[in-house]
Design a protein around this motif. Structure first.
Motif, PDB file in Angstrom:
ATOM      1  N   GLN A  32       0.831  -1.254  -0.071  1.00  0.00           N
ATOM      2  CA  GLN A  32      -0.028  -0.065  -0.163  1.00  0.00           C
ATOM      3  C   GLN A  32       0.878   1.240  -0.003  1.00  0.00           C
ATOM      4  N   SER A  33       2.004   1.202   0.805  1.00  0.00           N
ATOM      5  CA  SER A  33       2.833   2.398   0.714  1.00  0.00           C
ATOM      6  C   SER A  33       4.130   2.367  -0.160  1.00  0.00           C
ATOM      7  N   GLN A  34       3.975   1.548  -1.154  1.00  0.00           N
ATOM      8  CA  GLN A  34       5.282   1.226  -1.965  1.00  0.00           C
ATOM      9  C   GLN A  34       5.002   2.008  -3.353  1.00  0.00           C
ATOM     10  N   HIS A  35       5.888   2.887  -3.677  1.00  0.00           N
ATOM     11  CA  HIS A  35       5.720   3.746  -4.853  1.00  0.00           C
ATOM     12  C   HIS A  35       6.282   3.054  -6.110  1.00  0.00           C
ATOM     13  N   ALA A  36       7.294   2.354  -5.886  1.00  0.00           N
ATOM     14  CA  ALA A  36       7.941   1.654  -6.920  1.00  0.00           C
ATOM     15  C   ALA A  36       8.321   0.080  -6.857  1.00  0.00           C
ATOM     16  N   ILE A  37       7.925  -0.871  -7.870  1.00  0.00           N
ATOM     17  CA  ILE A  37       8.036  -2.275  -7.739  1.00  0.00           C
ATOM     18  C   ILE A  37       8.772  -2.720  -8.842  1.00  0.00           C
ATOM     19  N   PRO A  38       9.608  -3.803  -8.638  1.00  0.00           N
ATOM     20  CA  PRO A  38      10.339  -4.338  -9.730  1.00  0.00           C
ATOM     21  C   PRO A  38       9.476  -5.192 -10.594  1.00  0.00           C
ATOM     22  N   ILE A  39       9.747  -5.100 -11.936  1.00  0.00           N
ATOM     23  CA  ILE A  39       9.174  -6.110 -12.798  1.00  0.00           C
ATOM     24  C   ILE A  39      10.434  -6.614 -13.585  1.00  0.00           C
ATOM     25  N   THR A  40       9.931  -7.673 -14.406  1.00  0.00           N
ATOM     26  CA  THR A  40      10.713  -8.349 -15.339  1.00  0.00           C
ATOM     27  C   THR A  40      10.459  -8.193 -16.684  1.00  0.00           C
ATOM     28  N   THR A  41      11.420  -8.182 -17.541  1.00  0.00           N
ATOM     29  CA  THR A  41      10.965  -7.854 -19.040  1.00  0.00           C
ATOM     30  C   THR A  41      10.180  -8.721 -19.685  1.00  0.00           C
ATOM     31  N   ASP A  42       9.887  -9.808 -19.033  1.00  0.00           N
ATOM     32  CA  ASP A  42       8.492 -10.434 -19.390  1.00  0.00           C
ATOM     33  C   ASP A  42       7.036  -9.742 -19.312  1.00  0.00           C
ATOM     34  N   GLU A  43       7.136  -8.833 -18.343  1.00  0.00           N
ATOM     35  CA  GLU A  43       5.950  -8.165 -18.206  1.00  0.00           C
ATOM     36  C   GLU A  43       6.008  -6.813 -18.741  1.00  0.00           C
ATOM     37  N   PHE A  44       6.749  -6.349 -19.445  1.00  0.00           N
ATOM     38  CA  PHE A  44       6.907  -4.856 -19.943  1.00  0.00           C
ATOM     39  C   PHE A  44       5.791  -4.438 -20.722  1.00  0.00           C
ATOM     40  N   ILE A  45       5.397  -5.497 -21.633  1.00  0.00           N
ATOM     41  CA  ILE A  45       4.154  -5.135 -22.777  1.00  0.00           C
ATOM     42  C   ILE A  45       2.972  -4.855 -21.763  1.00  0.00           C
ATOM     43  N   ASN A  46       2.560  -5.756 -20.970  1.00  0.00           N
ATOM     44  CA  ASN A  46       1.468  -5.733 -19.899  1.00  0.00           C
ATOM     45  C   ASN A  46       1.552  -4.463 -19.109  1.00  0.00           C
ATOM     46  N   ALA A  47       2.682  -4.303 -18.254  1.00  0.00           N
ATOM     47  CA  ALA A  47       2.751  -3.355 -17.385  1.00  0.00           C
ATOM     48  C   ALA A  47       2.733  -1.747 -18.009  1.00  0.00           C
ATOM     49  N   ALA A  48       3.004  -1.690 -19.040  1.00  0.00           N
ATOM     50  CA  ALA A  48       3.304  -0.376 -19.909  1.00  0.00           C
ATOM     51  C   ALA A  48       1.796   0.087 -20.104  1.00  0.00           C
ATOM     52  N   ARG A  49       0.810  -0.678 -20.110  1.00  0.00           N
ATOM     53  CA  ARG A  49      -0.497  -0.220 -20.260  1.00  0.00           C
ATOM     54  C   ARG A  49      -0.903   0.687 -19.197  1.00  0.00           C
ATOM     55  N   ASN A  50      -0.329   0.555 -17.800  1.00  0.00           N
ATOM     56  CA  ASN A  50      -0.798   1.082 -16.604  1.00  0.00           C
ATOM     57  C   ASN A  50       0.037   1.959 -15.755  1.00  0.00           C
ATOM     58  N   TYR A  51       1.556   1.830 -16.209  1.00  0.00           N
ATOM     59  CA  TYR A  51       2.618   2.281 -15.295  1.00  0.00           C
ATOM     60  C   TYR A  51       3.741   2.918 -16.088  1.00  0.00           C
ATOM     61  N   PRO A  52       4.270   4.026 -15.651  1.00  0.00           N
ATOM     62  CA  PRO A  52       5.538   4.094 -16.289  1.00  0.00           C
ATOM     63  C   PRO A  52       6.757   3.329 -15.906  1.00  0.00           C
ATOM     64  N   ILE A  53       7.558   2.658 -16.911  1.00  0.00           N
ATOM     65  CA  ILE A  53       8.562   1.921 -16.540  1.00  0.00           C
ATOM     66  C   ILE A  53      10.085   2.388 -16.593  1.00  0.00           C
ATOM     67  N   VAL A  54      10.660   2.444 -15.634  1.00  0.00           N
ATOM     68  CA  VAL A  54      11.800   3.252 -15.416  1.00  0.00           C
ATOM     69  C   VAL A  54      12.938   2.367 -14.791  1.00  0.00           C
ATOM     70  N   PHE A  55      14.073   2.803 -14.755  1.00  0.00           N
ATOM     71  CA  PHE A  55      15.290   1.920 -14.503  1.00  0.00           C
ATOM     72  C   PHE A  55      15.751   2.537 -12.869  1.00  0.00           C
ATOM     73  N   SER A  56      16.126   1.396 -12.074  1.00  0.00           N
ATOM     74  CA  SER A  56      16.835   2.358 -10.739  1.00  0.00           C
ATOM     75  C   SER A  56      18.262   2.875 -11.033  1.00  0.00           C
ATOM     76  N   VAL A  57      18.637   3.726 -10.156  1.00  0.00           N
ATOM     77  CA  VAL A  57      19.931   4.342 -10.238  1.00  0.00           C
ATOM     78  C   VAL A  57      20.881   3.236  -9.582  1.00  0.00           C
ATOM     79  N   GLY A  58      22.310   3.607  -9.712  1.00  0.00           N
ATOM     80  CA  GLY A  58      23.234   2.834  -9.166  1.00  0.00           C
ATOM     81  C   GLY A  58      23.779   1.589 -10.165  1.00  0.00           C
TER      82      GLY A  58
END
Length: 261
Positions: free
Chosen positions: A40-66
């Motif tokens: 509920q209080s998590q703003h960013a969640i890891p995803i795999t490349t297998d999910e990019f197409i489905n996830a991109a319909r709802n969320y911005p996909i970015v890459f973590s720094v470091g």
């Protein structure tokens, strides 16, 4: 994305990890959670490349720094803000649920740092698993039940997807395609735009300047469609921003906090 039980820094969502075994958990059952308050209080969640197409319909996909950058979906623009969840810990509207979330409270982990094999573990602090009268049995006598086999299979597939994702990010790094990200959002009636930083994104200029053989390679190995899914998804940043403003949680911090995975 594997971990070690009782390690000091546990992955996101997990408060503890113990190995599942027929001696201690022979009569235990798993049941569905009434809500997803753990995210509920998590703003960013890891995803795999297998999910990019489905996830991109709802969320911005970015890459973590470091170092060891990982792809993330943004559910909010500030730590502690999730614009997709209501006060009851449920999705406020239909949206893709990342595999990282669906895996919880289970995960594959090393029982010892030096171990090579991964064991099926779970977070014992959750209400999803326990010595309940109702639910799906985890063991049939002393053997894993069909439910446990399915859970194990899902976790194995998740680890394999995680490895493919790591290779994808390494390839982007090798080609010099990742850069420090910045998205500018102009609000109506506000003079200065809101600028969001603190993440990585693909450099479109460098992508356009790739040699023909390099472009052909990433098209044939499936990397190019993933890159475009990421780039197109960045338009959703404005949607998340609007949701956060509508909820009375105007973004105050313009850098994405780091995420432990």
């Amino acid at each position: 994305m594997a971990s070690t039980p009782n390690a000091q820094a546990l992955p996101m969502f997990y408060k503890d990890l113990v190995p599942l075994n027929s001696n201690e958990h022979a009569k235990w059952k798993v049941k569905g959670l009434d809500n997803a308050s753990f995210m509920q209080s998590q703003h960013a969640i890891p995803i795999t490349t297998d999910e990019f197409i489905n996830a991109a319909r709802n969320y911005p996909i970015v890459f973590s720094v470091g170092n060891n950058s990982v792809p993330l979906i943004l559910m909010g623009l500030n730590e502690g803000v999730n614009t997709f969840m209501n006060d009851e810990g449920q999705f406020s509207e239909p949206a893709y649920v990342p595999a990282y979330v669906r895996r919880y409270p289970f995960m594959l982990a090393k029982l010892r740092p030096e171990a090579e094999e991964l064991s099926l573990c779970f977070d014992p602090t959750t209400d999803a698993i326990g010595d309940y009268k109702e639910g799906d049995a985890l063991f049939d006598n002393d053997q894993p039940s069909e439910t446990t086999k399915n859970i194990l299979n899902f976790c194995e597939q998740f680890e394999q997807a995680g490895q493919r994702t790591g290779q994808f990010v390494q390839e982007l790094d090798k080609m010099g395609l990742l850069m420090d990200g910045e998205v500018s959002i102009q609000q109506t009636g506000v003079e200065k735009p809101f600028v969001y930083r603190g993440f990585k994104m693909v450099n479109e200029e460098k992508l356009r300047d790739l040699r023909g053989d390099e472009l052909r390679k990433i098209n044939q190995n499936g990397i190019l469609p993933l890159i475009y899914a990421h780039l197109f998804s960045l338009q959703m940043m404005r949607e998340v921003f609007a949701k956060q403003v509508a909820a009375g949680k105007m973004p105050q911090v313009t850098e994405a906090p780091s995420v432990q995975v």
